[in-house]
Design an enzyme around this catalytic site. Sequence first.
Site, short mmCIF file in Angstrom:
data_model
loop_
_atom_site.label_atom_id
_atom_site.label_comp_id
_atom_site.label_asym_id
_atom_site.label_seq_id
_atom_site.Cartn_x
_atom_site.Cartn_y
_atom_site.Cartn_z
N LYS A 202 -7.31 24.82 -33.28
CA LYS A 202 -7.70 23.43 -33.55
C LYS A 202 -6.85 22.44 -32.74
CE LYS A 202 -10.48 24.03 -37.57
NZ LYS A 202 -10.60 24.07 -39.03
N ARG A 238 -8.88 32.09 -41.14
CA ARG A 238 -10.13 32.03 -40.36
C ARG A 238 -9.72 31.84 -38.90
NH1 ARG A 238 -13.66 28.34 -38.36
NH2 ARG A 238 -15.87 28.85 -38.54
#
Length: 258
Positions: A202, A238
């Site tokens: 991210k 994840r």
Amino acid sequence: MGVVNVTPDSFSDGGVNLDPVDAVASARRMFAEGAAIVDVGGESTRPASAPVTVEEELRRVLPVLEGLEGVPVSIDTSKPQVAERALELGAELVNDVTALRGDPALAGVVADHPAYLCLMHMRGEPRTMQDDPRYDDVVAEVARFLDDRLTFAVAQGVPEEAICLDPGIGFGKTVEHNFELLRRLDELTALGRPILVGISRKSSLGKIMGDPDARTGSTAASVGAAVLAYERGASIFRVHDVREHVEALAAARAVVAP
Ligand code: HH2
């Protein structure tokens, strides 16, 4: 949890797995590398992404789910119609980034199957969530939200022991908010449910390296954040790079919980 985005526009792997043959191969590779489950999604939730129709989302994910017999699958969707078909095809977990706010009918679909459910915190919706996010106390607000959504899901008939919670890294949060959530993760584990963390690649991980316009972060930065989230009590990760996370988390576990 390995990430398989069957989308043209996901922030780090958009377009890579748009062909179902490629998506199935990626998912099987992640499983072979040690993923416990693969998360198949047909709609990007990146900031400012456009919503897709039920028909388009089904068109993207169904051939992939059909090709994944024998691999534990999570379906990343907020749409009851997509979840229903995925569960019929054997999906074990419904990963809903709206925490049952997108379409309340999703709760009934999950309750009608022996499925796990992930409830994630998001401020607003993907189109607007990164417009100047503010909180008085981000961790307290995320904890309160997750506790409320957990109560709602249980009231709708989803067994509490089937539910995990996720602070929603990057969903309506600044870089500081994201790292504060990881730093104070104990306040989320205190809710009594397993905590899933999705920080892999991210942009916050790229931004702390000095690029304020970064859209992604590196694998090494992802692994570093995951290891410290593990130490603070996260139990599901994840991730896009399964092998690297499995190896790093095995080492972390050998130190923390031999
Ligand atoms: N992050 C993304 C998507 N789904 N689900 C959960 N539970 N937690 C997350 O942090 C999470 C998620 C965004 O990442 P990605 O799937 O790689 O990109 P996109 O949403 O652009 O497809």
